[in-house]
Write an enzyme that holds these catalytic residues in place. Structure first.
Site, PDB file in Angstrom:
ATOM      1  N   GLU A 102     -12.873   2.831   5.328  1.00 48.50           N
ATOM      2  CA  GLU A 102     -12.827   2.323   6.693  1.00 48.50           C
ATOM      3  C   GLU A 102     -14.131   2.456   7.481  1.00 48.50           C
ATOM      4  OE1 GLU A 102      -8.356   2.954   8.275  1.00 48.50           O
ATOM      5  OE2 GLU A 102      -9.308   4.749   7.468  1.00 48.50           O
TER       6      GLU A 102
ATOM      7  N   ARG B  75      -7.630  -1.794   8.841  1.00 45.74           N
ATOM      8  CA  ARG B  75      -8.802  -0.996   8.461  1.00 45.74           C
ATOM      9  C   ARG B  75      -9.487  -0.375   9.692  1.00 45.74           C
ATOM     10  NH1 ARG B  75     -13.171  -3.626   4.288  1.00 45.74           N
ATOM     11  NH2 ARG B  75     -14.122  -1.701   3.519  1.00 45.74           N
TER      12      ARG B  75
ATOM     13  N   ARG C  12      -5.304   7.387  17.144  1.00 44.18           N
ATOM     14  CA  ARG C  12      -6.646   7.334  16.558  1.00 44.18           C
ATOM     15  C   ARG C  12      -7.632   6.665  17.503  1.00 44.18           C
ATOM     16  NH1 ARG C  12      -9.361   8.225  11.649  1.00 44.18           N
ATOM     17  NH2 ARG C  12      -7.501   8.982  10.589  1.00 44.18           N
TER      18      ARG C  12
ATOM     19  N   THR D  97      -3.789  10.886  10.745  1.00 45.22           N
ATOM     20  CA  THR D  97      -3.480  11.568  12.000  1.00 45.22           C
ATOM     21  C   THR D  97      -2.054  12.118  11.981  1.00 45.22           C
ATOM     22  OG1 THR D  97      -2.944   9.402  12.960  1.00 45.22           O
ATOM     23  CG2 THR D  97      -5.133  10.282  13.380  1.00 45.22           C
TER      24      THR D  97
ATOM     25  N   GLU E 160       0.810  -1.823   4.610  1.00 44.98           N
ATOM     26  CA  GLU E 160       1.230  -0.428   4.671  1.00 44.98           C
ATOM     27  C   GLU E 160       2.697  -0.307   5.061  1.00 44.98           C
ATOM     28  OE1 GLU E 160       0.145   3.776   6.928  1.00 44.98           O
ATOM     29  OE2 GLU E 160      -1.336   2.171   6.867  1.00 44.98           O
TER      30      GLU E 160
ATOM     31  N   ALA F 276      -6.028   5.259   5.655  1.00 45.83           N
ATOM     32  CA  ALA F 276      -6.787   6.305   6.345  1.00 45.83           C
ATOM     33  C   ALA F 276      -8.026   6.731   5.561  1.00 45.83           C
ATOM     34  CB  ALA F 276      -5.902   7.518   6.636  1.00 45.83           C
TER      35      ALA F 276
ATOM     36  N   PHE G  25      -5.903  -4.029   3.480  1.00 45.22           N
ATOM     37  CA  PHE G  25      -6.574  -3.759   4.755  1.00 45.22           C
ATOM     38  C   PHE G  25      -5.651  -3.149   5.808  1.00 45.22           C
ATOM     39  CE2 PHE G  25      -8.541  -7.709   2.982  1.00 45.22           C
ATOM     40  CZ  PHE G  25      -9.654  -7.104   2.448  1.00 45.22           C
TER      41      PHE G  25
ATOM     42  N   GLN H  27       0.822  -1.203   0.000  1.00 47.40           N
ATOM     43  CA  GLN H  27       0.000   0.000   0.000  1.00 47.40           C
ATOM     44  C   GLN H  27       0.861   1.260   0.000  1.00 47.40           C
ATOM     45  OE1 GLN H  27      -2.642  -2.255   3.241  1.00 47.40           O
ATOM     46  NE2 GLN H  27      -3.232  -0.121   3.073  1.00 47.40           N
TER      47      GLN H  27
ATOM     48  N   PHE I   2      -7.658   1.553  11.774  1.00 45.48           N
ATOM     49  CA  PHE I   2      -6.432   2.118  12.326  1.00 45.48           C
ATOM     50  C   PHE I   2      -6.555   2.516  13.801  1.00 45.48           C
ATOM     51  CE2 PHE I   2      -2.708   5.014  12.118  1.00 45.48           C
ATOM     52  CZ  PHE I   2      -1.839   4.222  11.409  1.00 45.48           C
TER      53      PHE I   2
END
Length: 794
Positions: free
Chosen positions: A735, A361, A329, A465, A251, A534, A247, A216, A363
């Site tokens: 998300e 997903r 988050r 964030t 990342e 995000a 998902f 990702q 986060f």
């Protein structure tokens, strides 16, 4: 396209929108290829000559010193070409995305079962596996912290504890009319993407490498591989056309596998591939963070919250990975949809000797929302009201609320709250009140089968964030035949991002989407990209692509006005062609004329999200561009003799803004709900006392199957335009739908609570597996027989 049409005035041109532009339910660009098997993933690419296959040897200890690592027999095994370990890393032996602490290979110390020790590159993967087993390894075991409770007891953290405060929570808790305390354990979740982690590294001239990765975040792969090899970023080019699911699990952590492939190719000069099987993928990679969340809440007789204190502790694993932003988050979403005037939120980021947990997903937001929804239900049970009534009385107020009930615990004013309208719409569509009465009647008449019903809302902040990530770039070429080449920094993992961004470009130029070529994400076209995460993929990359299109439209408009000697205001792009004064010019004809006039038909576009800022030290700011909203009603039936259950029906109203593609958005809502439901019901991660993951394959880790889908599933998209100036006033939809699955978890609690005539909350931890549901049923039956042994709020 037609040749230029003369003699038609602009007023006679129908005001038309291209059929495949914004708002159209265009099919996913790879839909047919997905079904037919023609879609190319990294493992489907033609294998180059002299390809090496890589196997990663893993630690069998959760926490230990490596006393001996003898690899002589591994290196001597026939067919082995290279064995790579920590000392063979020319640059940094670390793939930490934000903070260092994630070794490519363990160097004298292991900190979780499954940690990478060394890699074997051979002519065939079976050779690499067999050779790796010949390593002679001696460990000196050290004390291991496995659970969140272990880490809390040892004050073991990967990052410092953080706190949000607003008002005077301690004072108001002390004088609250009613008060309760409790805790909930919320389990993790494996991403279980269809395509496991994979990287393919190809050698180039001057030591350059091209890496195909299922990621990702291509830019993070580029930067990490460059650091590992000790070369400039420009020496690494990373490409990804599509992933078989991500998902969040792709990342940060694909950097490990890409780095190992890069190292093998760097040392051997040969192409190399590292492809994990399912067991290894589940063992080596991180999961959704599991949490222990404690709460202390004061409220009045109507159930309105007067003060609340949260203490949230997550299992981060052996390193920080992305845990800082993930736990932030959680703090941002412990309010969910509810105004908390006097609130304290403490967040512990616990270090354990388990794999470093990572993005998933939502986060960190879903875990916080599960906790506040548990609190709301407990309050409702204590004051004897329908949980939905308690929810509504605690909702944030409107933007102009005279009582000021619209400020979050982090001091951001909620200006776009549409949850009261969504809730009212869902109550009507789902016939909530009548079904609530029918379910209570059913439960009175049935001894062993019990039904539950719950309506839960979603308020989810949209933006990274980490503020600096809220940026995106795009590259666009228009070729002389009028075809368009589109590239941007977002990645396609099945969510339809490429299709949506192409629709945006089609809308700007008023051309059919078939005219646009969607190309693979690659770091040599758009640099310094943010991860596709995000829920911001379309918000960022769609607007960047739109800005590129606007630049080219401006050039073409200026050229057309000058070439045809008309006012630029009369130049318009329409579905029939480009109107220039009283003429209609085919798009491709205008492009060809612009080319011969030496007009640049290539540009970049850029976008950065406005309005957002946050002061991490004070815990105050405006971290989100806007909020996405939704709500779901779920109905379940529980067999209280076995703990087994089924989800009978779900009704959803979800806020998509002015949807760019309703068909794709509907798919995201449905898929997100099912994934959230799975997390909170069947998907259980089990670690033993030694830190070994026991649920590391589909035989033991249960994602929802076809038969688990609710028999009745009603999804309604609310498509009112976003109040903020997002791309075409759309809203993110990746998300937020996952949190709709919380309604299933609360409905299961509601069904079990009927055993005690709703006088006590069953306190089921997540996931609510049949075993946990059965134990909760037995405890409530025991409580009814021996009320003096009440376990509630213990």
């Amino acid at each position: 396209m037609h040749e230029p049409i003369h003699g038609i005035t602009a007023g006679q041109i129908r005001a038309a929108h291209v059929s495949s532009g914004v708002g159209a339910s265009v099919k996913h660009d790879s839909a047919v290829k997905h079904v037919s098997g023609e879609a190319l993933y990294t493992d489907d690419l033609p294998e180059p000559r002299d390809l090496l296959h890589i196997y990663i040897a893993q630690s069998t200890q959760a926490h230990a010193k490596i006393i001996k690592l003898d690899l002589d027999a591994v290196k001597a095994f026939p067919g082995v070409v290279a064995v790579i370990q920590a000392r063979d890393v020319p640059g940094k032996n670390d793939f930490g995305a934000v903070i260092e602490g994630d070794p490519i290979f363990a160097d004298g110390l292991v900190e979780y079962v499954g940690q990478s020790l060394f890699a074997v590159a051979a002519e065939h993967i079976d050779i690499a596996r067999k050779a790796a087993a010949l390593a002679q390894i001696d460990y000196e075991p050290l004390p291991a912290l496995i659970t969140v409770r272990d880490a809390l007891a040892a004050n073991s953290y990967v990052l410092p504890t953080k706190t949000f405060r607003r008002g005077e929570p301690e004072a108001y808790l002390a004088k609250a009319e009613q008060r309760l305390q409790g805790e909930i354990e919320i389990g993790g979740q494996d991403h279980f993407y269809l395509e496991s982690n994979i990287a393919l590294a190809l050698p180039g001239e001057d030591g350059d490498l091209k890496i195909f990765s299922s990621t990702q975040h291509p830019t993070e792969i580029q930067h990490c591989c460059a650091r590992v090899l000790g070369v400039p970023d420009h020496a690494i080019n990373v490409e990804v056309r599509r992933m078989g699911g991500g998902f969040g699990g792709k990342e940060s952590q694909p950097a490990l596998f890409a780095s190992i492939a890069a190292l093998v190719t760097h040392h051997t000069g040969r192409p190399s591939k590292l492809r994990l099987d399912r067991d290894d993928d589940m063992t080596i990679t991180g999961k959704r963070h599991d949490y222990l969340i404690r709460y202390d809440v004061g409220f009045d007789g109507q159930g309105r919250i007067q003060a609340i204190a949260f203490e949230a502790a997550s299992r981060c694993g052996m390193s920080a990975d992305l845990s800082g932003s993930i736990n932030d988050r959680t703090m941002f979403h412990l309010d969910n949809a509810y105004y908390l005037e006097n609130v304290s939120i403490v967040s512990h980021r616990c270090k354990t000797h388990t794999v470093s947990n990572t993005a998933f997903r939502g986060f960190g937001g879903p875990q916080g929302m599960v906790a506040i929804e548990r609190v709301i239900d407990e309050i409702a049970y204590q004051v004897g009201k329908d949980p939905l009534d308690v929810r509504k009385i605690n909702y944030y107020g409107p933007a102009d609320d005279p009582a000021g009930r619209n400020v979050t615990p982090y001091y951001m004013t909620v200006t776009d709250n549409i949850l009261p309208e969504i809730t009212a719409e869902l109550e009507m569509k789902a016939d909530y009140a009548a079904r609530r009465a029918q379910i209570k009647q059913f439960n009175r008449e049935n001894t062993y089968l019990k039904k539950g019903l719950a309506l839960t809302p979603v308020k989810f902040g949209i933006s990274f964030t980490a503020t600096h990530l809220n940026q995106a770039g795009a590259l666009m070429h228009i070729y002389s035949d009028g075809s368009i080449h589109l590239n941007h920094g977002g990645t396609e993992m099945g969510q339809g991002l490429f299709t949506k961004v192409a629709q945006i470009v089609a809308e700007e130029f008023q051309v059919d989407i078939e005219r646009i070529k969607i190309t693979a994400t690659t770091t040599d076209k758009v640099p310094n990209t943010s991860p596709t995460a995000a829920s911001s993929g379309c918000d960022l990359n769609g607007q960047a692509a739109r800005n590129a299109a606007l630049i080219l439209k401006g050039r073409l408009t200026e050229f057309a006005a000058e070439h045809y000697s008309v006012d630029a205001a009369t130049v318009r792009f329409t579905a029939e062609g480009v109107t220039v004064g009283d003429q209609l010019i085919a798009f491709n004809v205008l492009i060809q004329k612009a080319y011969f006039a030496r007009i640049s038909l290539s540009t970049t576009g850029f976008y950065s999200t406005p309005k957002i800022h946050f002061n991490a030290e004070s815990g105050k700011g405006h971290p989100f561009f806007y909020f996405a909203y939704g709500a779901a009603v779920s109905e379940v039936t529980v067999d209280t003799l076995t703990g087994e259950y089924k989800v009978d029906r779900v009704d959803i109203v979800h806020d998509c803004g002015a949807s760019i593609n309703p068909a794709i958005d509907t798919g995201q809502v449905e898929g997100g709900f099912i994934q959230g439901m799975g997390w909170l019901t069947t998907e259980e991660l089990v670690y033993d006392a030694r830190g070994v993951l026991r649920t590391h394959a589909p035989s033991t880790y249960k994602i929802p199957a076809c038969g688990d889908r609710p028999r009745i599933m009603n999804i309604h998209l609310r498509c009112d335009p976003n109040r903020e100036e997002s791309v075409y006033r759309s809203k993110a939809v990746g998300e937020p739908p996952l949190m709709l699955g919380i309604s299933v978890f609360n409905a299961l609690n509601d069904a079990v609570a009927s055993l005690a005539d709703y006088r006590h909350h069953p306190q089921i931890d997540a996931p609510a597996t049949p075993e946990r549901v059965l134990m909760a049923c037995e405890k409530l039956r025991e409580l009814e027989c021996k009320p003096e042994q009440a376990l509630i709020h213990a």
